[in-house]
Design an enzyme around this catalytic site. Structure first.
Site, PDB file in Angstrom:
ATOM      1  N   ILE A  13       0.827  -1.218   0.000  1.00 48.21           N
ATOM      2  CA  ILE A  13       0.000   0.000   0.000  1.00 48.21           C
ATOM      3  C   ILE A  13       0.856   1.260   0.000  1.00 48.21           C
ATOM      4  O   ILE A  13       0.469   2.279  -0.585  1.00 48.21           O
ATOM      5  CB  ILE A  13      -1.020  -0.011   1.169  1.00 48.21           C
ATOM      6  N   ARG A  36      12.357  -2.408   6.857  1.00 46.55           N
ATOM      7  CA  ARG A  36      13.467  -3.356   7.027  1.00 46.55           C
ATOM      8  C   ARG A  36      13.983  -3.827   5.676  1.00 46.55           C
ATOM      9  O   ARG A  36      15.128  -4.194   5.540  1.00 46.55           O
ATOM     10  CB  ARG A  36      13.006  -4.528   7.896  1.00 46.55           C
ATOM     11  N   LYS A  89      -5.333   1.889   7.836  1.00 42.13           N
ATOM     12  CA  LYS A  89      -6.426   1.129   8.449  1.00 42.13           C
ATOM     13  C   LYS A  89      -6.041  -0.355   8.555  1.00 42.13           C
ATOM     14  O   LYS A  89      -5.293  -0.804   7.717  1.00 42.13           O
ATOM     15  CB  LYS A  89      -7.724   1.280   7.667  1.00 42.13           C
TER      16      LYS A  89
HETATM   17  P1  NAP Z   1       2.442  -5.567   3.232  1.00 45.87           P
HETATM   18  O1  NAP Z   1       2.888  -5.166   1.885  1.00 45.87           O
HETATM   19  O2  NAP Z   1       2.410  -7.023   3.554  1.00 45.87           O
HETATM   20  O3  NAP Z   1       3.257  -4.879   4.412  1.00 45.87           O
HETATM   21  C1  NAP Z   1       3.695  -3.555   4.418  1.00 45.87           C
HETATM   22  C2  NAP Z   1       5.084  -3.483   5.018  1.00 45.87           C
HETATM   23  O4  NAP Z   1       5.021  -3.547   6.435  1.00 45.87           O
HETATM   24  C3  NAP Z   1       5.991  -4.609   4.624  1.00 45.87           C
HETATM   25  O5  NAP Z   1       6.521  -4.393   3.359  1.00 45.87           O
HETATM   26  C4  NAP Z   1       7.015  -4.637   5.742  1.00 45.87           C
HETATM   27  O6  NAP Z   1       8.114  -3.836   5.360  1.00 45.87           O
HETATM   28  C5  NAP Z   1       6.283  -4.001   6.915  1.00 45.87           C
HETATM   29  N1  NAP Z   1       6.078  -5.008   7.946  1.00 45.87           N
HETATM   30  C6  NAP Z   1       5.482  -6.211   7.817  1.00 45.87           C
HETATM   31  N2  NAP Z   1       5.507  -6.867   8.991  1.00 45.87           N
HETATM   32  C7  NAP Z   1       6.137  -6.053   9.853  1.00 45.87           C
HETATM   33  C8  NAP Z   1       6.488  -6.173  11.219  1.00 45.87           C
HETATM   34  N3  NAP Z   1       6.193  -7.269  11.916  1.00 45.87           N
HETATM   35  N4  NAP Z   1       7.124  -5.145  11.800  1.00 45.87           N
HETATM   36  C9  NAP Z   1       7.415  -4.026  11.108  1.00 45.87           C
HETATM   37  N5  NAP Z   1       7.121  -3.868   9.802  1.00 45.87           N
HETATM   38  C10 NAP Z   1       6.479  -4.866   9.195  1.00 45.87           C
HETATM   39  O7  NAP Z   1       0.977  -5.022   3.537  1.00 45.87           O
HETATM   40  P2  NAP Z   1       0.132  -3.885   2.819  1.00 45.87           P
HETATM   41  O8  NAP Z   1      -0.762  -4.502   1.838  1.00 45.87           O
HETATM   42  O9  NAP Z   1       0.982  -2.777   2.408  1.00 45.87           O
HETATM   43  O10 NAP Z   1      -0.812  -3.491   4.054  1.00 45.87           O
HETATM   44  C11 NAP Z   1      -0.322  -2.759   5.148  1.00 45.87           C
HETATM   45  C12 NAP Z   1      -1.508  -2.060   5.800  1.00 45.87           C
HETATM   46  O11 NAP Z   1      -2.164  -1.279   4.805  1.00 45.87           O
HETATM   47  C13 NAP Z   1      -2.553  -3.025   6.367  1.00 45.87           C
HETATM   48  O12 NAP Z   1      -3.046  -2.543   7.571  1.00 45.87           O
HETATM   49  C14 NAP Z   1      -3.644  -3.040   5.307  1.00 45.87           C
HETATM   50  O13 NAP Z   1      -4.919  -3.274   5.848  1.00 45.87           O
HETATM   51  C15 NAP Z   1      -3.536  -1.636   4.773  1.00 45.87           C
HETATM   52  N6  NAP Z   1      -4.042  -1.494   3.401  1.00 45.87           N
HETATM   53  C16 NAP Z   1      -3.646  -2.342   2.414  1.00 45.87           C
HETATM   54  C17 NAP Z   1      -4.204  -2.234   1.135  1.00 45.87           C
HETATM   55  C18 NAP Z   1      -3.796  -3.133  -0.007  1.00 45.87           C
HETATM   56  O14 NAP Z   1      -4.422  -3.062  -1.075  1.00 45.87           O
HETATM   57  N7  NAP Z   1      -2.795  -3.983   0.122  1.00 45.87           N
HETATM   58  C19 NAP Z   1      -5.151  -1.249   0.874  1.00 45.87           C
HETATM   59  C20 NAP Z   1      -5.472  -0.344   1.881  1.00 45.87           C
HETATM   60  C21 NAP Z   1      -4.937  -0.492   3.139  1.00 45.87           C
HETATM   61  P3  NAP Z   1       9.608  -4.246   5.791  1.00 45.87           P
HETATM   62  O15 NAP Z   1       9.696  -5.740   5.835  1.00 45.87           O
HETATM   63  O16 NAP Z   1      10.441  -3.622   4.732  1.00 45.87           O
HETATM   64  O17 NAP Z   1       9.802  -3.624   7.157  1.00 45.87           O
END
Ligand code: NAP
Length: 312
Positions: A13, A36, A89
């Site tokens: 995101i 990270r 969110k």
């Molecule tokens: P993601 O790509 O799986 O995770 C985002 C980043 O968070 C990862 O690249 C990682 O970066 C970091 N992360 C993961 N686990 C972690 C941990 N234990 N401690 C610290 N950093 C951590 O997920 P995403 O889809 O972007 O979603 C993240 C948030 O945005 C969620 O709450 C989701 O509901 C919201 N969201 C997502 C979307 C969508 O379409 N995907 C849409 C709207 C909102 P590093 O490993 O580089 O630290």
């Protein structure tokens, strides 16, 4: 003059929405990232949040895009360091940690914003305006998507605190709680949990409405083919369908056009960042937990049904 902001959690995101929204806005300057593994071309990158907070006192705002469970510690550290905080969110993994963050922000005198991006979808405000003053008879949420397509490799979704199908489902609940004037509460819920996961792959909910309207929601992560992000509303004066997650609106079978005065920002995330800029300017807080409250109540009231394992 633009405000310096750091983006933490450079994943799907952050790349898809946050970076483009920040870089397109004259109100913001993306001054650092913290992740990270991830970086953004041309932007100073840190892999340690405390190090960034120490090294960059000039950055007054942080936007936290990691999954919900780790987010609390980042938000707490940012507030303790006197920074304003924008939360993806859902704003946290539990309601009590969200209340704690709000209390910390008030004590520290910083802004905190629990964003709900779907509330900024193009037709949500028009739908809210149309619904107001009418008598609600029925509201049905149908939110069905293919988790393999939209959340590839996101194992955190299946772990405790990852919300499972309520990750997208909370988007629907954020719209419902935005457009309904009357408060609703969960009457029943059924959670279909794969036997190898901690969170539901599908869920059904019914709600009590103060004037007896039928309110229900159906969430499913197993949908292949056509995807549905729809909210259907019947009132005493007609029928509304909000589809494509709030991007499209039909009233009594007629598709509505986006009302724009030419000055409106286009897109959910540009609008979220404009609201964050205003909160900082006004020294204000926006921490609406209504969508997460319904998710929590679905877990409290949830009848659990074990279903076949989820294999990505
Ligand atoms: P993601 O790509 O799986 O995770 C985002 C980043 O968070 C990862 O690249 C990682 O970066 C970091 N992360 C993961 N686990 C972690 C941990 N234990 N401690 C610290 N950093 C951590 O997920 P995403 O889809 O972007 O979603 C993240 C948030 O945005 C969620 O709450 C989701 O509901 C919201 N969201 C997502 C979307 C969508 O379409 N995907 C849409 C709207 C909102 P590093 O490993 O580089 O630290």
């Amino acid at each position: 003059m633009s405000t310096k902001i750091a983006l933490a959690g450079i994943g799907k995101i952050a790349r898809d929405q946050h970076v483009p929204a920040i870089t397109a806005s004259p109100e913001w300057e993306l001054a650092a990232t913290v992740s990270r593994h991830g970086t953004v071309d041309g932007i100073e990158a840190y892999d340690d949040f405390a190090e960034m907070l120490d090294a960059r006192p000039d950055i007054g705002v942080v936007s936290l895009c990691m999954p919900p469970v780790p987010r609390f510690e980042y938000a707490k550290a940012a507030i303790a360091a006197g920074r304003h905080v924008m939360l993806e969110k859902p704003p946290g993994a539990t309601l009590s940690e969200c209340h704690a963050l709000e209390a910390m922000a008030r004590t520290a005198g910083v802004s905190i914003y629990a964003t709900w991006h779907s509330r900024e979808a193009a037709m949500v405000a028009t739908a809210k305006y149309w619904v107001s003053g009418k008598t609600l008879r029925r509201l049905e949420v149908i939110w069905k998507e293919d988790v393999r397509k939209w959340h590839p490799g996101q194992t955190w979704i299946w772990q405790a605190g990852g919300l499972g199908v309520f990750d997208p489902g909370s988007n629907a609940l954020s719209i419902v709680t935005e457009i309904l004037a009357d408060p609703i509460h969960v009457l029943s819920s059924e959670l279909l949990v794969p036997e190898n996961c901690q969170t539901p792959i599908a869920a059904n909910m019914t709600f009590a409405h103060p004037h007896g309207a039928q309110v229900s929601a159906e969430f499913d992560f197993r949908k292949q083919g056509d995807q549905f992000w729809n909210i259907e509303i019947e009132t005493d004066q007609g029928r509304l369908v909000l589809s494509e997650g709030g991007a499209t609106l039909t009233i009594d079978g007629r598709k509505q056009n986006t009302a724009t005065d030419g000055n409106q920002l286009v897109g959910e995330y540009p609008r979220l960042y404009a609201k964050m800029a205003k909160l900082v300017r006004d020294a204000a807080i926006d921490m609406d937990l209504a969508p997460l409250t319904h998710v929590a109540d679905a877990f409290l009231m949830g009848k659990r049904v074990t279903v076949e394992p989820f294999i990505e």
